[in-house]
Design a protein around this motif. Structure first.
Motif, short mmCIF file in Angstrom:
data_model
loop_
_atom_site.label_atom_id
_atom_site.label_comp_id
_atom_site.label_asym_id
_atom_site.label_seq_id
_atom_site.Cartn_x
_atom_site.Cartn_y
_atom_site.Cartn_z
N UNK A 77 0.84 -1.20 0.00
CA UNK A 77 0.00 0.00 0.00
C UNK A 77 0.88 1.25 0.00
N UNK A 78 1.90 1.24 0.81
CA UNK A 78 2.75 2.42 0.94
C UNK A 78 3.65 2.64 -0.28
N UNK A 79 4.23 1.58 -0.81
CA UNK A 79 5.21 1.71 -1.88
C UNK A 79 4.66 1.47 -3.29
N UNK A 80 3.57 0.77 -3.41
CA UNK A 80 3.07 0.42 -4.74
C UNK A 80 1.64 0.90 -4.99
N UNK A 81 1.13 1.73 -4.11
CA UNK A 81 -0.22 2.29 -4.29
C UNK A 81 -1.29 1.22 -4.45
N UNK A 82 -1.14 0.14 -3.72
CA UNK A 82 -2.16 -0.90 -3.75
C UNK A 82 -3.41 -0.40 -3.02
N UNK A 83 -4.56 -0.88 -3.42
CA UNK A 83 -5.82 -0.54 -2.76
C UNK A 83 -6.26 -1.72 -1.92
N UNK A 84 -6.81 -1.44 -0.74
CA UNK A 84 -7.26 -2.48 0.17
C UNK A 84 -8.78 -2.43 0.27
N UNK A 85 -9.44 -3.56 0.02
CA UNK A 85 -10.89 -3.67 0.12
C UNK A 85 -11.25 -4.65 1.22
N UNK A 86 -12.29 -4.34 1.97
CA UNK A 86 -12.82 -5.27 2.96
C UNK A 86 -14.08 -5.92 2.37
#
Length: 90
Positions: A77-86
């Motif tokens: 998330x911090x380095x690769x701009x990944x998105x987190x979904x619940x």
């Protein structure tokens, strides 16, 4: 330079059975090359491209390697701009 991975969605589930349940709910084939079941923190290594969507499904938090997975997710998330979904368990 190695070829870019086609993976776009990483699914965190407690086990393979829950991963298959997520696939059924989303009408996604478990063999789809753009989807990855995170069988452990090692599965998240090498996902160096941006645009990854991380899905938490079901009882993923009840895994023995949860803390290591959370660390790897934080890095993505911090380095690769990944998105987190619940996603709630159905």
């Amino acid at each position: 330079m190695p070829p870019r991975s086609p993976i776009r969605t990483v699914v965190l589930a407690q086990n393979l059975r829950e991963f298959h349940a997520w696939c059924r709910e989303t009408a996604t084939s478990p063999r789809d090359r753009t989807v990855l079941y995170a069988s452990g923190p090692h599965a998240l290594r090498g996902l160096a491209h941006e645009g990854i969507c991380i899905v938490r499904y079901g009882d993923w938090w009840d895994r023995m390697d949860r803390h290591a997975l959370e660390d790897a997710i934080g890095w993505l998330i911090h380095h690769r701009n990944a998105r987190l979904l619940e996603v709630a368990h159905a």
